[in-house]
Every structure is written in C-alpha cells, then in structure tokens.
Write an enzyme that holds these catalytic residues in place. Structure first.
Site, PDB file in Angstrom:
ATOM      1  N   LYS A  83       0.862  -1.181   0.000  1.00 50.24           N
ATOM      2  CA  LYS A  83       0.000   0.000   0.000  1.00 50.24           C
ATOM      3  C   LYS A  83       0.901   1.233   0.000  1.00 50.24           C
ATOM      4  CE  LYS A  83      -3.844   1.893   2.795  1.00 50.24           C
ATOM      5  NZ  LYS A  83      -4.666   1.666   4.014  1.00 50.24           N
ATOM      6  N   SER A 133      -9.650   1.306   2.983  1.00 49.60           N
ATOM      7  CA  SER A 133      -8.807   2.137   2.151  1.00 49.60           C
ATOM      8  C   SER A 133      -7.711   1.363   1.422  1.00 49.60           C
ATOM      9  CB  SER A 133      -8.157   3.230   2.997  1.00 49.60           C
ATOM     10  OG  SER A 133      -7.249   2.679   3.933  1.00 49.60           O
ATOM     11  N   SER A 155      -9.803  -0.982   7.158  1.00 55.00           N
ATOM     12  CA  SER A 155      -9.180  -0.744   5.856  1.00 55.00           C
ATOM     13  C   SER A 155      -8.361  -1.905   5.290  1.00 55.00           C
ATOM     14  CB  SER A 155      -8.296   0.505   5.915  1.00 55.00           C
ATOM     15  OG  SER A 155      -9.083   1.661   5.847  1.00 55.00           O
TER      16      SER A 155
END
Lengths: 99, 489
Positions: B79, B154, B178
């Site tokens: 990420k 997310s 997330s």
C-alpha cells in the site's frame, strides 16, 4: 450536557481556517449539510451514560518507553532536505513570516 | 493450467525452495499480470527494474543454497502508505505526489531483509480515509470480480492486486476496517493485528490510536507466514509492544475442536444484506460441525461504535495532518502573500474533499466549547466498547461476525452521502477501538458473483488462534482458491 447545534456555513469556514484550510464557496456549501448530518448521527452518544467512566486514549496501554540518552546517527542533511520545496543553504526556506 | 502468479504465496515459496520455479519467473508473471489488469488500477507505481534486480539476487542465493527463508524471492507489493527508500510514496494524495521516501519503514526493511521482492506501490484512499478506494487522488481502483464495483478501502489496491494475481501478497493498514473490508469485498484474506503487534515506523499516520499494519493474502496460511515476518517489537516505534505473542504458523492446522466461538447478537440486525447473513450463518454451522462450541454473546454498545470511531479518528487525523504545511516536504503553493497564505493555499490544493471533510470535522470536535461534548465523550464510550469485548471474551475464545454488511457496491453509489459510506464500517471499527486483532476470510459468494467476507475477532495477542480458526474453515471450502475471471489465464 447536550450536543451543540451543528455549525452554519460561516462557522465551517472559521473552523477550516483554524486548520489552515481555505475552502471555496462551493466546498463550504457542500460541506455544511454533510457535517450537520454526521454530527446529527454522532449525537447518539448523548444516550450513553458515561458517569464515572474513564476515557480511553489508547486501547492497549503501555507506558511510554524510555531509552538511554545517547546520541546516534539520524537522517543525514542531504536526505532530510531532498524533499524540501525550497532550500536555503542547509535549511528549509519559508515565505516571509512577519509582515 | 494455472499461471505461476495464481499460486498461493506458500505454494510459490515451496516451489522456490525445491528449485521448481525461479523468483525471476514469478516476478515476470506478476508484472505481466499487472500489465494485463492495468485497468483495475491496483498499482500507483511499478518498480519493474528494482523488482527484477531483487528477484535475480534471490535466484542467486537460492542456487547457492543460501535461501534466506520462506519469503526469499516472493514478489509482494505495498500500500502506498509505507515509506520505501528511493521510491515515491504518495499516500494517495496530491500533497505527496512527488514525495520520495528518504528511508524504509520497519516493515519494508523486514520484508527486504527476508529476501522478498518489492513490485511496487498500491492504490489507496487518500491518507487511508475511505471505504471504497474512490478517494484516491489518482483515480479509483476497481473490483476484479466486477470492475463496475468498488474494491473496498482504504487498502483497495492491495486487495485488488492480491485477488487478481499481480502480487503474491500485500501489506495494508487498518484504522477502522481498511484491511479487512477490501479483503472481504475482493474475496481474499486480511488481518488487522493487535495494536502494537506490528511496527508503524515509516508508516504515514492517519489516526494514531487506531492505525495498525497487516497482511492481505490469498489464503490464511499465507497470512500467518507474512505476519510472522512483519510482527515484533521495534524500538523505533514507541507504540510497538515488547510482547512475545504466540507464533501464527505453528499449530496452524490444529483445528477448532473445543474452541468457543461467540456470535454477537447485535451484529445480526436490520441493515445486513440477507445473502451476507446466510453465508455467515453457514460458516458458523461449518464451525459447529468441526467441533467448535457456538455461544451467543452481546456487544451492547455496537450501535455507538461508528459515532465513537468517526469522532476519535477525525480528531486524531486533524492533528496528524497538520504536518503537511509546504515547508519540509510535499507540495507548496505560494502566491507570495506570506507564510500563512502559503499554508492555506498549499493545503487547499493538496488535499482532496474527503480529507478536507475529516480535517474540518476533527478540528471542530477538538475546538474550544465542543471538546467535552464530542471528543471526551467519545473516548469514554470507547472505554465501554472495550469493556463489551472484554466481557464477550470471558465467554468465548473468538467472535464470528460478517466483515461488511453488504458485498461490493457500485462505483459512485455512496460518494454523495459520506454518512452512508461511514455506516458501512459498523462491523469493523469496534476492533480498532478495542485494539484487538481481526481476520477477514472469504465465506462464499452472493448470487451476483460478488465475494462475501467472514470476520473473526479475538482478544489482544490472539493472532495465532485467529489464523488457526481461519485455516480450519478454509480447509472445508474452496472459496479462497477461487480467482476472479480477469485473472484466469
């Protein structure tokens, strides 16, 4: 205590300025009812009896650890300044602070 | 025939150890898959050259009989919230669009030290604020099972890359769901470890009392393996816990016989999609069939979790994001009217609408006159939510719940209504507020083909029990082995 009334548009702009954000009129107009809706939901917490309940800041409580006070190498100057929008000598450049 | 990049991490690792495959071939397979699935928008940056170099080095070590361990030569992705020395780290934001990380996050360092190949950086909601990946400043990522739907957020790009085979696993972060929610929506496995289990040094902060780093993987075995590599005390992170937790890889196959699984009644109420409910109830029946004891438990403050979470998370975010001021790094917009105006213009230009909304909300609830009504009260209700979980874990070893109340929704469906987007986090935020670990794993598919996620929650430091229970379920079904149609060779 009761939850305060939701902010009006002028107050949203004032709060944004506290956070060093400038909002366009369109942004403030859109955000005002969104915040009102979110704050209306958040008002649910008024139903909860929190008398005598301590606050939780961190869920897994550890004391702040201490280490020996000895110097050690950190980020070197060039790497620390590599992302600076403006560099003056060995420091960060900033616009005029005093008018 | 299965493409090399459709193997699990564990299967690839064994094949690398036996010399049946090379890291370079696995890396090329991921890069090719990433190119084939470019439209899904999983990657913000692909470091093909760096990945090829790391893979060649891993192959040399392997041929010399000097393999570093199970992750040596395994291609992974991150990420874009993890600092990666020499690579852009944007956090999905215009304000960090050209930011090149000056050092590696501890977890990145650990992966590199284990020989893992870093393929690149994955899409995410800006500053990890979102549940759909639509708040990424560089465009949304799309669900590989149906590109008209969101992948969740997310850590959306992380789930998309793993589900579509362009990385063998990924690291994400989880502040209110997330990792788990995108894993559920994309049909892969995601673990949010106990607060303090994994170092956050070099991880861009959103809400510091809630953020935690964890793996997103194709199955539970892969998850246990990756957790073992990234977990453990880090003196560079003052919130990293000096606790030696049980290994998640040992005892992984031990099953759930005699394990007490609690079903929180408040998680099976109106608002939950009927197909999600049915799939989770079937999973609970599977556990009963495997010898687990199913008990009903109560988490009475569940209905206050979203309000509590969004007050605390936005308050902490408004403070954390004060550092983006155009002085030391990141974007600067300076019309020449002094430093205050530079701050205002930089932040107005650099932050997207969801980030601005949360900064304003967080600033409001912390401001004079409102602090007690909002922030202080939320911290007290947080205590009650923690007590709910403690009471439930007195009756049950783990809790079984849905991860998300619905399968993946359409792109754009919830953008106009931020509160509706927030309410979808109802089953995941409690875990972060209480600091406990949570695992999401696939437990079926809706009639329209979209994956459904099962969530297991445990007390602090119970990751080994979570992965053992997850693995026991996974052995009974092939949900984790199903791949989205785009990923078929």
């Amino acid at each position: 205590m009761t939850t305060p009334k939701p902010p009006v548009q002028a107050e949203v702009l004032r709060i944004a300025a506290l956070a060093r954000l400038v909002l366009s009129d369109a942004e403030a107009e859109a955000m005002t009812p969104e915040l009102a809706e979110i704050l209306a939901h958040v008002a649910k917490l008024e139903e909860v009896d929190v008398t005598g309940v301590e606050a939780t800041a961190h869920a897994v409580g550890f004391a702040t650890p201490l280490r020996d006070d000895v110097s050690r190498p950190g980020l070197d100057l060039e790497r620390a300044l590599a992302n600076a929008p403006e560099r003056i000598g060995d420091g960060f450049g900033v616009p005029k602070i005093l008018e | 025939m299965t493409a090399l990049c459709d193997l699990s991490l564990t299967a690839l690792s064994r094949a690398l150890a036996r010399g049946e495959h090379e890291s370079s071939a696995a890396t090329e397979a991921c890069l090719a898959r990433a190119a084939d699935t470019k439209g899904l928008g999983a990657y913000l940056l692909i470091d093909a050259e760096g990945a090829r170099r790391q893979a060649a080095a891993a192959d040399l070590r392997c041929r010399a009989g000097q393999r570093l361990g199970p992750l040596d030569g395994v291609p992974l992705a991150l990420k874009d919230i993890f600092l990666t020395a020499g690579l852009k780290t944007t956090c999905g934001s215009r304000i960090l669009e050209d930011f090149v990380a000056p050092y590696d996050a501890t977890v990145v360092r650990r992966l590199k030290d284990a020989g893992a190949v870093v393929l690149g950086k994955l899409s995410m909601d800006e500053f990890a604020m979102g549940s759909s990946n639509e708040h990424c400043a560089f465009g949304p990522a799309k669900n590989p099972w149906d590109p008209t739907r969101v992948p969740g957020g997310s850590s959306g790009g992380s789930a998309v890359a793993v589900a579509s085979g362009s990385a063998f696993a990924a690291l994400g972060t989880d502040t209110g769901g997330s990792i788990r929610q995108p894993a559920a929506l994309c049909g892969v496995v995601g673990l949010k470890p106990t607060y303090g289990r994994v170092s956050r040094y070099g991880v861009i902060a959103f809400a510091s009392s809630l953020d935690q780093v964890g793996p997103i993987t194709k199955d539970v075995s892969d998850c246990a393996l990756l957790l073992e590599t990234i977990a453990g005390h880090d003196p560079k992170d003052s919130t990293s816990a000096p606790v030696l937790a049980a290994s998640a890889t040992e005892g992984l196959e031990a099953g759930v016989k005699g394990l007490k699984l609690g079903v929180p009644k408040e998680y099976f109420v109106a608002g939950i999609d009927p197909e999600v409910r049915t799939a989770v109830e079937r999973a609970i029946a599977t556990y009963a069939g495997l010898g687990a004891d199913i008990v009903e438990v109560s988490l009475p403050h569940t209905e206050y979790a979203i309000a509590t979470y969004y007050l605390i998370a936005t308050a902490e975010a408004s403070s954390n994001l004060a550092r983006y001021d155009g002085v030391r790094f990141g974007l600067r917009r300076d019309p020449g009217r002094g430093v205050r105006d530079m701050y205002l213009q930089t932040r107005a230009r650099g932050f997207g609408p969801e980030v601005k909304r949360r900064i304003v909300l967080g600033t409001y609830v912390l401001s004079a006159g409102y602090y007690e009504a909002y922030y202080d009260r939320a911290q007290k209700v947080r205590t009650l939510i923690r007590r709910d979980f403690a009471a439930a874990f007195a009756k049950a070893d783990l809790l079984v719940t849905p991860t998300s109340p619905t399968p993946a929704f359409r792109l754009g469906a919830r953008l106009a209504d931020p509160l509706q987007m927030y309410l979808a986090d109802i089953f995941t935020v409690g875990c972060n507020l209480a600091g406990i670990p949570g695992l999401s794993l696939p437990c079926g598919f809706a009639n329209d083909g979209m994956p459904i996620g099962l969530q297991l929650l445990g007390p602090a430091w119970s990751e080994a029990t979570l992965t053992r229970a997850g693995r026991a379920y996974e052995r009974e079904h092939d949900w984790s082995r199903r791949r989205p149609p785009l990923a078929r060779p």
